[in-house]
Design an enzyme around this catalytic site. Structure first.
Site, PDB file in Angstrom:
ATOM      1  N   LYS A 105       9.165   2.390   3.714  1.00  0.00           N
ATOM      2  CA  LYS A 105       8.433   2.927   4.845  1.00  0.00           C
ATOM      3  C   LYS A 105       9.109   2.473   6.139  1.00  0.00           C
ATOM      4  CE  LYS A 105       3.658   3.688   6.289  1.00  0.00           C
ATOM      5  NZ  LYS A 105       2.244   3.362   6.041  1.00  0.00           N
ATOM      6  N   GLU A 116     -12.817   6.477  -1.979  1.00  0.00           N
ATOM      7  CA  GLU A 116     -14.091   6.453  -1.266  1.00  0.00           C
ATOM      8  C   GLU A 116     -15.284   6.520  -2.211  1.00  0.00           C
ATOM      9  OE1 GLU A 116     -10.886   8.061   1.415  1.00  0.00           O
ATOM     10  OE2 GLU A 116     -11.580   8.538  -0.625  1.00  0.00           O
ATOM     11  N   ARG A 118     -15.966  12.429   1.456  1.00  0.00           N
ATOM     12  CA  ARG A 118     -15.413  12.453   0.108  1.00  0.00           C
ATOM     13  C   ARG A 118     -16.310  11.727  -0.901  1.00  0.00           C
ATOM     14  NH1 ARG A 118      -9.430  13.032   0.303  1.00  0.00           N
ATOM     15  NH2 ARG A 118      -9.240  11.513  -1.365  1.00  0.00           N
TER      16      ARG A 118
END
Length: 642
Positions: free
Chosen positions: A291, A376, A404
């Site tokens: 990243k 979630e 969600r």
């Protein structure tokens, strides 16, 4: 060897090879020997554009080589490339005809910060939330098979997104229907980077080859005729792969696992993707990326450089200091204070430790802090289980992500009346990230749930008091608060709760009463000065302050509800229902978010567009008040009233 950059360029870089790759079709005309230079140019171009616009940063830098390789090998857009989340799709946008519009990203009337179907034929699926790519690509693959279309389907998913249940549901289903598709796992977790090297690249090349696949199928055909022989061979192969490669879980799900390989090694990526393109059935390619690759500050701090603000012009004045602390900072401090006062408190987040500001809490109370990853649904039911056993869970979650876990919120928490507090951050409009990340609907989807206590603070101190109120409440409670800073209210240090269901009149005026739910209180007070109106800080959406609404209805010509939530089914709708049930007939004006998705812009621009700034509220009230007075002045028989 890719270049490493140390600062964001202020001038647009020279990109002679990238200039010839405006579309994937043009990219595929470029010599393979020039691709590594093209990747360097693309990385520097991305640095320049994100410096101009701000936005998600590290993920895109990490997939430069992968993006080039995918578009070079596969015949996009005929071959369907589906990106997960969208944070990693900025290089994809540059290579798919939108390079000239990148400076407009995250601005009003500009291109979106995420893949969007209406923006480009290369954006095969609109995204913003995590973990949807495999399901979407599988659906496309099944549709292509039903229509007799020959095309490839590739889903690119990050390692964080793979923690969500929907991703594993899709992996399981794809293997069951033997879908011809490829999942690319973009793994930028440094903890397993040691698996990348010559041996793993060599093994990946073998596993992705047609020869290996043919040998495997041929051996299966021969050995299946010998009792027990195929099962012995299969187990032997599996043991060898378990020792040498980390993909046994995907093999058990029915995928041909290949990798891990170096996601910045373009020749290796090209070789493996070409070979995989010739294979049938579900293929899983594991690539290791870094990243922030190629930008040294982001490589050193990938979390801090997940996203950046746009750079200011060199001669620009210093930015104006914000008025008060961020709402998330107030929440983080309250959480630590309440944890010190009550050992039963636990803090839960679905991978939003930094965004929701649980950093200090996680350091002080590591045994009481739980990051459930991008899951979630699990986060909410985890909290329900804790509440069943006598703990006091606080779920810190963004409004858009709580959507969600709606079934778990209803079925696992509210139906059982469990003691869970939801700290709902990023409520309302969130600016440049746009409608995928806006918290436009939480009041609407919370109001209809029995047993819920719902609160909307208008400043930082109210947020702290409401968090204590929800924590003390015996049942499910929610406090929804906006992104960014508050109006710099004085914050009390205590943990005393509010009286449930009690609003406060902040200004007394004539004729018009503004009933404000949340952060628009400051704008409402400005309007009230111009109109000599009453302003009520309602604070509670459920239960409503019935006595206050009755009093205002009996003493004013017009009630105006104000909320930064969908006009459909929100706090204003709850007030209208209350008036109806009470047989209180009077004019009511509802101000909130319109019945459409609000496009990205600066937060102030979005509020103005929705009529929720002071000027918009005042204009709407004046128009409605004039209409009310006109109707009242008209003889009742003339307008059909009896």
């Amino acid at each position: 060897m890719s270049k490493t950059f140390h600062e964001i360029p202020h001038l647009r870089p020279a990109t002679p090879i990238l200039d010839r790759a405006g579309t994937p079709g043009e990219l595929r005309l470029i010599s393979e020997l020039e691709l590594e230079q093209l990747a360097d140019e693309l990385r520097e171009e991305l640095l320049y554009f994100v410096g101009l616009t701000g936005g998600h940063f590290g993920a895109g830098l990490g997939v430069i080589e992968l993006t080039v390789a995918l578009h070079y090998v596969f015949n996009t857009p005929d071959d369907r490339l589906v990106w997960d989340v969208g944070h990693q799709a900025y290089p994809h946008k540059i290579l798919t005809g939108r390079r000239g519009q990148m400076h407009t990203m995250r601005q009003k009337h500009g291109i979106a910060a995420f893949p969007r179907r209406t923006e480009s034929e290369y954006d095969t699926f609109g995204v913003g939330h995590s973990s949807t790519s495999i399901s979407a690509a599988l659906g496309m693959s099944i549709a292509a098979r039903a229509k007799g279309e020959k095309r490839k389907h590739i889903a690119v998913i990050g390692d964080g997104a793979l923690t969500a249940g929907i991703a594993f549901e899709a992996l399981n289903h794809a293997a069951d229907v033997h879908a011809d598709m490829l999942v690319v796992l973009n793994d930028n977790d440094m903890s397993i980077s040691n698996n990348v090297g010559g041996m793993s690249n060599y093994l990946a090349k073998i596993l992705s080859s047609r020869s290996y696949a043919n040998l495997r199928e041929g051996s299966k055909s021969i050995l299946s005729r010998l009792p027990g022989a195929w099962e012995i061979a299969r187990r032997t192969e599996q043991i060898a792969k378990d020792i040498l490669v980390p993909g046994s879980v995907f093999e058990e799900l029915g995928w041909n696992y290949i990798g891990p390989i170096d996601g910045h090694d373009l020749p290796s990526l090209l070789d493996n993707l070409r070979q995989i393109g010739e294979l049938k059935g579900p293929q899983f390619l594991h690539v290791i990326t870094r990243k922030g690759k190629g930008f040294s500050p982001a490589e050193a701090d990938p979390i801090g450089y997940h996203a950046i603000s746009k750079r200011e012009p060199i001669a620009a004045p210093p930015p104006k200091k914000s008025d008060g602390p961020k709402y998330s900072t107030v929440f983080g401090q309250w959480l630590c204070d309440m944890a010190a006062a009550d050992p039963r408190l636990t803090g839960i987040t679905p991978a939003m430790k930094e965004g929701s500001d649980l950093v200090a809490f996680s350091a002080r109370y590591p045994e009481r802090y739980f990051d459930a990853a991008i899951a979630e649904q699990h986060s909410v039911t985890l909290a329900a289980g804790m509440a069943c056993a006598g703990l006091k869970p606080v779920v810190a979650i963004y409004s858009t992500f709580l959507q969600r876990a709606y079934d778990q919120l209803i079925h696992d928490v509210a139906l059982q009346n469990l003691d869970v507090l939801f700290a709902i951050d990023r409520a309302g409009l969130v600016g440049e990230d746009g409608p995928t990340h806006a918290g436009s609907f939480d009041l609407s989807y919370l109001c209809c749930i029995p047993n819920m206590l719902i609160m909307t603070p208008s400043d930082e101190n109210e947020l702290r008091r409401m968090l204590s109120t929800g924590y003390a409440y015996a049942g499910p409670a929610a406090v929804r608060y906006p992104r960014g800073c508050g109006p710099n209210a004085t914050i009390e240090s205590g943990l005393e709760p509010l009286d449930i269901g009690k609003g406060v009149v902040r200004r007394t005026g004539q004729q018009v009463a503004l009933l404000v739910f949340g952060a628009q209180l400051a704008e409402a007070l400005l309007v009230a000065e111009a109109l000599d109106a009453t302003v009520a800080d309602m604070r509670f959406v459920k239960p409503l302050d019935a006595a206050l609404i009755r009093e205002l209805a009996n003493t004013h010509e017009l009630l105006v509800t104000v909320e930064e939530n969908s006009i459909q089914g929100g706090a204003g709708s709850a007030v209208a229902l209350f008036l109806s049930n009470e047989n209180l007939v009077m004019p009511v004006l509802h101000l909130g978010l319109p019945d459409r998705y609000v496009e990205p812009a600066k937060p102030a621009e979005m509020l103005a567009e929705c009529g929720l700034d002071a000027a918009g509220i005042e204009a709407a009230v004046r128009r409605r008040l004039a209409l009310v007075r006109k109707i009242c002045a008209t003889p009742r028989i003339a307008i059909g009233l009896k």
